[in-house]
Design a protein around this motif. Structure first.
Motif, PDB file in Angstrom:
ATOM      1  N   ASN A  86      -1.937  19.529 -17.300  1.00 23.44           N
ATOM      2  CA  ASN A  86      -2.318  20.531 -18.277  1.00 23.44           C
ATOM      3  C   ASN A  86      -1.236  21.597 -18.353  1.00 23.44           C
ATOM      4  N   LEU A  87      -0.307  21.416 -19.294  1.00 30.03           N
ATOM      5  CA  LEU A  87       0.763  22.383 -19.536  1.00 30.03           C
ATOM      6  C   LEU A  87       0.595  22.987 -20.921  1.00 30.03           C
ATOM      7  N   ARG A  88       1.148  24.153 -21.107  1.00 33.92           N
ATOM      8  CA  ARG A  88       1.107  24.813 -22.416  1.00 33.92           C
ATOM      9  C   ARG A  88       1.757  23.913 -23.459  1.00 33.92           C
ATOM     10  N   ASN A  89       2.915  23.389 -23.157  1.00 32.54           N
ATOM     11  CA  ASN A  89       3.629  22.449 -24.020  1.00 32.54           C
ATOM     12  C   ASN A  89       3.926  21.200 -23.204  1.00 32.54           C
ATOM     13  N   THR A  90       3.826  20.053 -23.851  1.00 34.58           N
ATOM     14  CA  THR A  90       4.250  18.820 -23.186  1.00 34.58           C
ATOM     15  C   THR A  90       5.710  18.596 -23.547  1.00 34.58           C
ATOM     16  N   PRO A  91       6.587  18.500 -22.549  1.00 38.62           N
ATOM     17  CA  PRO A  91       8.023  18.441 -22.845  1.00 38.62           C
ATOM     18  C   PRO A  91       8.458  17.118 -23.469  1.00 38.62           C
ATOM     19  N   GLU A  92       9.515  17.204 -24.272  1.00 41.31           N
ATOM     20  CA  GLU A  92      10.187  16.011 -24.782  1.00 41.31           C
ATOM     21  C   GLU A  92      11.012  15.438 -23.640  1.00 41.31           C
ATOM     22  N   ILE A  93      10.839  14.165 -23.355  1.00 41.44           N
ATOM     23  CA  ILE A  93      11.463  13.558 -22.180  1.00 41.44           C
ATOM     24  C   ILE A  93      12.748  12.847 -22.577  1.00 41.44           C
ATOM     25  N   THR A  94      13.807  13.115 -21.825  1.00 42.38           N
ATOM     26  CA  THR A  94      15.079  12.428 -21.977  1.00 42.38           C
ATOM     27  C   THR A  94      15.369  11.700 -20.673  1.00 42.38           C
ATOM     28  N   PHE A  95      15.579  10.392 -20.751  1.00 39.98           N
ATOM     29  CA  PHE A  95      15.862   9.607 -19.557  1.00 39.98           C
ATOM     30  C   PHE A  95      17.366   9.484 -19.363  1.00 39.98           C
ATOM     31  N   VAL A  96      17.813   9.736 -18.121  1.00 35.64           N
ATOM     32  CA  VAL A  96      19.225   9.668 -17.768  1.00 35.64           C
ATOM     33  C   VAL A  96      19.353   8.718 -16.580  1.00 35.64           C
ATOM     34  N   MET A  97      20.324   7.812 -16.653  1.00 34.70           N
ATOM     35  CA  MET A  97      20.519   6.864 -15.549  1.00 34.70           C
ATOM     36  C   MET A  97      21.215   7.561 -14.391  1.00 34.70           C
ATOM     37  N   ASP A  98      20.669   7.372 -13.193  1.00 33.74           N
ATOM     38  CA  ASP A  98      21.217   7.980 -11.982  1.00 33.74           C
ATOM     39  C   ASP A  98      21.659   6.859 -11.052  1.00 33.74           C
ATOM     40  N   GLN A  99      22.851   6.969 -10.503  1.00 37.39           N
ATOM     41  CA  GLN A  99      23.411   5.914  -9.669  1.00 37.39           C
ATOM     42  C   GLN A  99      23.351   6.239  -8.181  1.00 37.39           C
ATOM     43  N   SER A 100      22.668   7.294  -7.789  1.00 35.65           N
ATOM     44  CA  SER A 100      22.751   7.763  -6.403  1.00 35.65           C
ATOM     45  C   SER A 100      22.169   6.769  -5.397  1.00 35.65           C
ATOM     46  N   ILE A 101      21.057   6.114  -5.711  1.00 40.35           N
ATOM     47  CA  ILE A 101      20.465   5.164  -4.762  1.00 40.35           C
ATOM     48  C   ILE A 101      21.378   3.964  -4.591  1.00 40.35           C
ATOM     49  N   GLU A 102      21.884   3.438  -5.696  1.00 43.85           N
ATOM     50  CA  GLU A 102      22.799   2.293  -5.625  1.00 43.85           C
ATOM     51  C   GLU A 102      24.072   2.670  -4.860  1.00 43.85           C
ATOM     52  N   TYR A 103      24.568   3.878  -5.096  1.00 40.72           N
ATOM     53  CA  TYR A 103      25.751   4.355  -4.388  1.00 40.72           C
ATOM     54  C   TYR A 103      25.477   4.405  -2.885  1.00 40.72           C
ATOM     55  N   GLY A 104      24.305   4.908  -2.492  1.00 42.32           N
ATOM     56  CA  GLY A 104      23.941   4.975  -1.080  1.00 42.32           C
ATOM     57  C   GLY A 104      23.835   3.594  -0.446  1.00 42.32           C
ATOM     58  N   VAL A 105      23.252   2.640  -1.167  1.00 37.10           N
ATOM     59  CA  VAL A 105      23.130   1.271  -0.652  1.00 37.10           C
ATOM     60  C   VAL A 105      24.513   0.659  -0.465  1.00 37.10           C
ATOM     61  N   ASN A 106      25.411   0.863  -1.432  1.00 39.98           N
ATOM     62  CA  ASN A 106      26.767   0.320  -1.318  1.00 39.98           C
ATOM     63  C   ASN A 106      27.525   0.958  -0.153  1.00 39.98           C
ATOM     64  N   MET A 107      27.379   2.275   0.017  1.00 44.01           N
ATOM     65  CA  MET A 107      28.055   2.945   1.134  1.00 44.01           C
ATOM     66  C   MET A 107      27.521   2.448   2.471  1.00 44.01           C
ATOM     67  N   SER A 108      26.217   2.247   2.590  1.00 37.99           N
ATOM     68  CA  SER A 108      25.638   1.721   3.833  1.00 37.99           C
ATOM     69  C   SER A 108      26.192   0.329   4.127  1.00 37.99           C
ATOM     70  N   ARG A 109      26.310  -0.497   3.079  1.00 40.80           N
ATOM     71  CA  ARG A 109      26.837  -1.852   3.259  1.00 40.80           C
ATOM     72  C   ARG A 109      28.291  -1.789   3.740  1.00 40.80           C
ATOM     73  N   LYS A 110      29.095  -0.883   3.148  1.00 42.60           N
ATOM     74  CA  LYS A 110      30.493  -0.757   3.555  1.00 42.60           C
ATOM     75  C   LYS A 110      30.611  -0.243   4.987  1.00 42.60           C
ATOM     76  N   ILE A 111      29.764   0.696   5.369  1.00 40.28           N
ATOM     77  CA  ILE A 111      29.783   1.211   6.744  1.00 40.28           C
ATOM     78  C   ILE A 111      29.438   0.102   7.723  1.00 40.28           C
ATOM     79  N   ASP A 112      28.419  -0.716   7.381  1.00 39.83           N
ATOM     80  CA  ASP A 112      28.046  -1.831   8.250  1.00 39.83           C
ATOM     81  C   ASP A 112      29.192  -2.834   8.383  1.00 39.83           C
ATOM     82  N   GLU A 113      29.909  -3.088   7.274  1.00 40.12           N
ATOM     83  CA  GLU A 113      31.046  -4.011   7.319  1.00 40.12           C
ATOM     84  C   GLU A 113      32.152  -3.468   8.222  1.00 40.12           C
TER      85      GLU A 113
END
Length: 131
Positions: A86-113
């Protein structure tokens, strides 16, 4: 309302939680990947606009399809958000792709290697000193 006020922080957290539930359980679009997560949400202080950072685990095609599916379902998502929060206005939603989780998974894989290769080279060095 200031951008970093306690009220704005609580609204951001609540919108993030509800968006995640809507995306996970209520949207039936086959383009949206099941490995989609809402990383962060930033609602403007006037409650007119909202940026939602989305992370998708998968290849580039899955990311693009998920973004297209979310953008086509934005009307439904906004309606469900208005019913839930229940908000005064319901916001217009803009979706933006975020790469942070994938970046973290790749860094973990490189550290393990690197750790595995260091352990392998340390084992070879010990064998050379024993011989």
């Amino acid at each position: 309302m200031r951008k970093n006020s306690i009220k704005n922080t609580r609204i951001n957290g609540e919108v993030q939680k509800v968006l995640a539930e809507i995306i996970r359980g209520e949207i039936k679009d086959p383009r949206i990947s099941p490995w989609t997560s809402v990383v962060a949400v930033e609602v403007a202080p006037d409650l007119k606009t909202c940026k939602a950072w989305i992370s998708v685990l998968g290849d580039e095609e899955a990311k693009n399809n998920t973004l297209l599916g979310l953008r086509s379902a934005v009307g439904y998502i906004k309606r469900q958000l208005a019913k839930t929060i229940n908000l005064r206005n319901t916001p217009e939603i803009t979706f933006v792709m975020d790469q942070s989780i994938e970046y973290g998974v790749n860094m973990s894989r490189k550290i393990d290697e690197v750790i595995a290769s260091d352990a392998g080279s340390a084992g070879e060095a010990e064998e050379e000193t024993e011989a």
